[in-house]
Design a protein around this motif. Structure first.
Motif, PDB file in Angstrom:
ATOM      1  N   LEU A 198      31.952  44.315  32.889  1.00  0.00           N
ATOM      2  CA  LEU A 198      33.352  44.041  33.237  1.00  0.00           C
ATOM      3  C   LEU A 198      33.924  45.190  34.070  1.00  0.00           C
ATOM      4  CD1 LEU A 198      34.772  42.604  29.871  1.00  0.00           C
ATOM      5  CD2 LEU A 198      34.339  41.343  31.986  1.00  0.00           C
ATOM      6  N   VAL A 199      33.719  46.415  33.578  1.00  0.00           N
ATOM      7  CA  VAL A 199      34.260  47.566  34.300  1.00  0.00           C
ATOM      8  C   VAL A 199      33.542  47.730  35.646  1.00  0.00           C
ATOM      9  CG1 VAL A 199      34.598  50.059  34.232  1.00  0.00           C
ATOM     10  CG2 VAL A 199      34.933  48.695  32.165  1.00  0.00           C
ATOM     11  N   GLY A 200      32.232  47.555  35.624  1.00  0.00           N
ATOM     12  CA  GLY A 200      31.444  47.694  36.859  1.00  0.00           C
ATOM     13  C   GLY A 200      31.901  46.697  37.916  1.00  0.00           C
ATOM     14  N   GLU A 201      32.160  45.476  37.504  1.00  0.00           N
ATOM     15  CA  GLU A 201      32.622  44.444  38.443  1.00  0.00           C
ATOM     16  C   GLU A 201      33.973  44.846  39.050  1.00  0.00           C
ATOM     17  OE1 GLU A 201      31.014  41.906  39.476  1.00  0.00           O
ATOM     18  OE2 GLU A 201      32.525  40.586  40.385  1.00  0.00           O
ATOM     19  N   GLY A 202      34.843  45.408  38.223  1.00  0.00           N
ATOM     20  CA  GLY A 202      36.143  45.869  38.727  1.00  0.00           C
ATOM     21  C   GLY A 202      35.976  46.991  39.737  1.00  0.00           C
ATOM     22  N   GLU A 203      35.100  47.908  39.451  1.00  0.00           N
ATOM     23  CA  GLU A 203      34.898  49.037  40.371  1.00  0.00           C
ATOM     24  C   GLU A 203      34.246  48.573  41.670  1.00  0.00           C
ATOM     25  OE1 GLU A 203      32.744  51.788  37.902  1.00  0.00           O
ATOM     26  OE2 GLU A 203      34.600  52.826  37.319  1.00  0.00           O
ATOM     27  N   ARG A 204      33.313  47.651  41.532  1.00  0.00           N
ATOM     28  CA  ARG A 204      32.589  47.166  42.708  1.00  0.00           C
ATOM     29  C   ARG A 204      33.516  46.385  43.644  1.00  0.00           C
ATOM     30  NH1 ARG A 204      29.738  43.184  44.160  1.00  0.00           N
ATOM     31  NH2 ARG A 204      30.164  41.877  42.357  1.00  0.00           N
ATOM     32  N   THR A 205      34.427  45.602  43.064  1.00  0.00           N
ATOM     33  CA  THR A 205      35.223  44.686  43.876  1.00  0.00           C
ATOM     34  C   THR A 205      36.641  45.187  44.127  1.00  0.00           C
ATOM     35  OG1 THR A 205      36.005  43.532  41.913  1.00  0.00           O
ATOM     36  CG2 THR A 205      33.984  42.708  42.921  1.00  0.00           C
ATOM     37  N   GLY A 206      37.062  46.230  43.429  1.00  0.00           N
ATOM     38  CA  GLY A 206      38.435  46.703  43.581  1.00  0.00           C
ATOM     39  C   GLY A 206      39.437  45.891  42.776  1.00  0.00           C
ATOM     40  N   ALA A 207      38.954  45.034  41.894  1.00  0.00           N
ATOM     41  CA  ALA A 207      39.873  44.218  41.094  1.00  0.00           C
ATOM     42  C   ALA A 207      40.617  45.092  40.085  1.00  0.00           C
ATOM     43  CB  ALA A 207      39.102  43.118  40.363  1.00  0.00           C
ATOM     44  N   ASP A 208      41.862  44.707  39.779  1.00  0.00           N
ATOM     45  CA  ASP A 208      42.651  45.405  38.759  1.00  0.00           C
ATOM     46  C   ASP A 208      42.363  44.843  37.374  1.00  0.00           C
ATOM     47  OD1 ASP A 208      44.174  47.021  40.558  1.00  0.00           O
ATOM     48  OD2 ASP A 208      45.261  45.208  41.132  1.00  0.00           O
ATOM     49  N   LEU A 209      41.962  43.581  37.378  1.00  0.00           N
ATOM     50  CA  LEU A 209      41.738  42.877  36.110  1.00  0.00           C
ATOM     51  C   LEU A 209      40.435  42.094  36.222  1.00  0.00           C
ATOM     52  CD1 LEU A 209      42.756  41.669  33.356  1.00  0.00           C
ATOM     53  CD2 LEU A 209      44.011  39.974  34.691  1.00  0.00           C
ATOM     54  N   VAL A 210      39.560  42.291  35.261  1.00  0.00           N
ATOM     55  CA  VAL A 210      38.296  41.529  35.237  1.00  0.00           C
ATOM     56  C   VAL A 210      38.229  40.802  33.904  1.00  0.00           C
ATOM     57  CG1 VAL A 210      35.793  41.591  35.480  1.00  0.00           C
ATOM     58  CG2 VAL A 210      37.194  43.328  36.621  1.00  0.00           C
ATOM     59  N   ILE A 211      38.126  39.481  33.983  1.00  0.00           N
ATOM     60  CA  ILE A 211      38.184  38.659  32.785  1.00  0.00           C
ATOM     61  C   ILE A 211      36.813  38.106  32.455  1.00  0.00           C
ATOM     62  CG2 ILE A 211      39.172  36.549  31.818  1.00  0.00           C
ATOM     63  CD1 ILE A 211      41.458  37.026  33.966  1.00  0.00           C
ATOM     64  N   ALA A 212      36.433  38.196  31.196  1.00  0.00           N
ATOM     65  CA  ALA A 212      35.241  37.493  30.734  1.00  0.00           C
ATOM     66  C   ALA A 212      35.666  36.052  30.483  1.00  0.00           C
ATOM     67  CB  ALA A 212      34.706  38.136  29.466  1.00  0.00           C
ATOM     68  N   SER A 213      35.068  35.126  31.252  1.00  0.00           N
ATOM     69  CA  SER A 213      35.506  33.736  31.211  1.00  0.00           C
ATOM     70  C   SER A 213      34.434  32.810  30.663  1.00  0.00           C
ATOM     71  CB  SER A 213      35.898  33.274  32.622  1.00  0.00           C
ATOM     72  OG  SER A 213      36.075  31.869  32.634  1.00  0.00           O
ATOM     73  N   ARG A 214      34.910  31.865  29.842  1.00  0.00           N
ATOM     74  CA  ARG A 214      34.004  30.840  29.317  1.00  0.00           C
ATOM     75  C   ARG A 214      33.894  29.672  30.273  1.00  0.00           C
ATOM     76  NH1 ARG A 214      37.666  30.431  24.073  1.00  0.00           N
ATOM     77  NH2 ARG A 214      39.157  30.900  25.720  1.00  0.00           N
ATOM     78  N   TYR A 215      34.782  29.627  31.272  1.00  0.00           N
ATOM     79  CA  TYR A 215      34.898  28.410  32.077  1.00  0.00           C
ATOM     80  C   TYR A 215      34.404  28.546  33.511  1.00  0.00           C
ATOM     81  CZ  TYR A 215      37.797  27.155  28.101  1.00  0.00           C
ATOM     82  OH  TYR A 215      38.257  26.903  26.833  1.00  0.00           O
ATOM     83  N   ILE A 216      33.591  29.538  33.803  1.00  0.00           N
ATOM     84  CA  ILE A 216      32.931  29.545  35.106  1.00  0.00           C
ATOM     85  C   ILE A 216      31.440  29.417  34.859  1.00  0.00           C
ATOM     86  CG2 ILE A 216      34.674  30.817  36.430  1.00  0.00           C
ATOM     87  CD1 ILE A 216      33.146  33.359  35.924  1.00  0.00           C
ATOM     88  N   SER A 217      30.691  29.070  35.889  1.00  0.00           N
ATOM     89  CA  SER A 217      29.292  28.749  35.636  1.00  0.00           C
ATOM     90  C   SER A 217      28.573  29.981  35.101  1.00  0.00           C
ATOM     91  CB  SER A 217      28.625  28.187  36.890  1.00  0.00           C
ATOM     92  OG  SER A 217      28.274  29.223  37.747  1.00  0.00           O
ATOM     93  N   GLY A 218      27.796  29.734  34.062  1.00  0.00           N
ATOM     94  CA  GLY A 218      27.144  30.822  33.350  1.00  0.00           C
ATOM     95  C   GLY A 218      27.866  31.142  32.050  1.00  0.00           C
ATOM     96  N   GLY A 219      29.110  30.685  31.936  1.00  0.00           N
ATOM     97  CA  GLY A 219      29.870  30.914  30.708  1.00  0.00           C
ATOM     98  C   GLY A 219      29.860  29.665  29.839  1.00  0.00           C
ATOM     99  N   SER A 220      30.189  29.836  28.562  1.00  0.00           N
ATOM    100  CA  SER A 220      30.353  28.660  27.712  1.00  0.00           C
ATOM    101  C   SER A 220      31.137  29.027  26.460  1.00  0.00           C
ATOM    102  CB  SER A 220      29.004  28.047  27.356  1.00  0.00           C
ATOM    103  OG  SER A 220      28.608  28.464  26.069  1.00  0.00           O
ATOM    104  N   ARG A 221      31.640  28.006  25.790  1.00  0.00           N
ATOM    105  CA  ARG A 221      32.417  28.281  24.583  1.00  0.00           C
ATOM    106  C   ARG A 221      31.622  27.851  23.375  1.00  0.00           C
ATOM    107  NH1 ARG A 221      34.145  24.132  27.657  1.00  0.00           N
ATOM    108  NH2 ARG A 221      33.704  22.214  26.546  1.00  0.00           N
ATOM    109  N   ALA A 222      30.317  28.147  23.400  1.00  0.00           N
ATOM    110  CA  ALA A 222      29.422  27.719  22.328  1.00  0.00           C
ATOM    111  C   ALA A 222      29.966  28.060  20.944  1.00  0.00           C
ATOM    112  CB  ALA A 222      28.048  28.359  22.526  1.00  0.00           C
ATOM    113  N   GLY A 223      30.614  29.200  20.818  1.00  0.00           N
ATOM    114  CA  GLY A 223      31.028  29.658  19.494  1.00  0.00           C
ATOM    115  C   GLY A 223      32.362  29.113  19.020  1.00  0.00           C
TER     116      GLY A 223
END
Ligand code: GDD
Ligand code: MN
Length: 402
Positions: A124-149
């Protein structure tokens, strides 16, 4: 708050202001069965070369703080517990208290029950640093994610309905955020408008996205796990609090700001009339003088609105761009009012005075909404598509989906 353990070696765990430092904020309410395993997995997941610390904000009535203390003893990172006697604001209030204590570059919020996989924290932090994003969200609703639990079809349906409702209510603030209900995310501390936060219940990410309006958002897919131990603390009452939270977010500050906008507009008559007096006094014909004098009022209003109303929303556009847009809207207001009055009089049979008053109110509301939307709201750009310095509008990128 008591730090359970001083940093082992100051070289490795440098003071928090160090670049790339992370504070993990973990709210706990009776999670005695989870915290040891969570710390064990975090210890393995966090990279040794990054200054990290873990802060539990605890409202437990069980022995969770004691269990944390024991587990922290052989943890590679500093661990502390802030135990609150009064659980103000519930989960969201706990996270905001944690944010207030953090002085690191990054804040990561996650649950204590291992539904949020610890190995994703560096990503999450690495993605923010790489892209310059202020907020990086772990999402269940994009491909690769799921709400199995997510236990049971009832909870799946509720979660989905809540997501749709929320996205419908905040299309702009949540653009590029597929999972506004997620409780797992990384945010730059500099992008948090800490004073503006009024958390209510569980949805702290929603609160941050709407009130802090981070300019750039990215998402990383994740699989929502089963709870490791214990039971969910979410209840039907939490559902009601969520609806109240939505209502308060939706109505927040809009009326107050509109009143301010109107009052500032009224003060604009002074420079407008003064300029008119000067120009006609200097021999200008009154019609062109009206047009020029109007610009004096517009400029006056612009400066006051910038300073008093939208102070914290200015960085998204260059000042010349803002002046241009503001002036265009203010003058369009003037142009629109005349035909509107004509329509009210001719089509609706209104008297000239009430028609003028109605037209004034109508164009005022339109102008307020348009000014906020077109001058002061950030355009959401995708960090995947643009460098941080690039201000061109872009669609949500590969990690983001509306
Ligand atoms: N300090 C504090 N105070 N922590 C709390 C409180 C509270 O009043 N209530 C809950 N927590 C903690 C729990 O101990 C856990 O670590 C975390 O907040 C999430 O609580 P759960 O009871 O496990 O909630 P959930 O699994 O129903 O909800 C989770 O999933 C949602 C998405 O479906 C949370 O992550 C939500 O934030 C998320 O939106
Ligand atoms: Mn949970």
């Amino acid at each position: 708050m008591w730090p359970l353990r001083a940093p082992v070696d100051a070289g490795r765990h440098a003071p928090h202001a160090a670049a790339g430092s992370v504070t993990l904020i973990i709210p706990t309410f009776n999670e005695a069965g989870n915290v040891a395993e969570l710390l064990r997995r975090l210890g393995r997941a966090l990279p040794a070369d990054r200054p990290c610390e873990v802060l539990f904000v605890d409202d437990s009535t069980d022995d969770t703080p004691a269990v944390i203390e024991k587990a922290a003893a052989d943890h590679p990172f500093p661990v502390s517990v802030l135990h609150r006697e009064v659980a103000e604001g519930g989960l969201g209030g706990a996270v905001v208290e944690g944010i207030g204590r953090a002085d690191s570059d990054w804040i990561v919020v996650m649950d204590a029950d291992l539904q949020h996989p610890p190995h994703l924290v560096p990503e999450l932090v690495g993605e923010g640093e790489r892209t310059g994003a202020d907020l990086v969200i772990a999402s269940r609703y994009i491909s690769g994610g799921s709400r199995a639990g997510l236990a049971g079809s009832y909870r799946v349906a509720v979660s989905r309905a809540a997501t749709w409702l929320t996205k419908g209510l905040f299309p702009r603030a949540l653009r590029g955020i597929s999972d506004p209900m997620s409780g797992f995310f990384a945010m730059r501390r500099s992008a948090v408008a800490a004073g503006a936060l009024q958390p209510l219940g569980y949805k702290i990410l929603l609160e941050l996205a709407v009130r802090s309006r981070p300019a750039r958002v990215a998402e990383v897919p994740f699989v929502f796990q089963e709870r490791f131990a214990g039971e969910s603390k979410s209840t039907a009452r939490e559902g009601m609090r969520f609806l109240a939270h939505l209502a308060s977010l939706r109505s927040a500050a809009a009326p107050a700001r509109m009143i301010g906008f109107g009052l500032i507009g009224l003060t604009g008559f002074v420079p407008n009339l003064a300029a008119l007096w000067l120009l006609t006094g200097a021999g200008m014909h009154y019609l062109p003088a009206e047009i020029v004098a109007n610009q004096a009022g517009v400029l006056w209003n612009f400066v006051l609105i910038e300073v008093l109303l939208f102070r914290e929303r200015r960085r998204h556009r260059h000042w010349a761009d803002r002046v241009g847009r503001f002036a265009l809207l203010a003058n369009a207001d003037l142009l629109l009012r005349i035909p509107l009055i004509a329509v009210f009089v001719a089509q609706l049979g209104m008297g000239v005075l009430p028609a003028t008053a109605l037209a004034l109110v109508t164009t005022f509301v339109l102008r307020f909404a348009a000014t906020e939307a077109l001058v002061y709201l950030p355009r959401r750009t995708s960090p995947a598509d643009a460098s941080p310095a690039d201000a061109s509008p872009a669609e949500p990128g590969r990690h983001t989906r509306s």
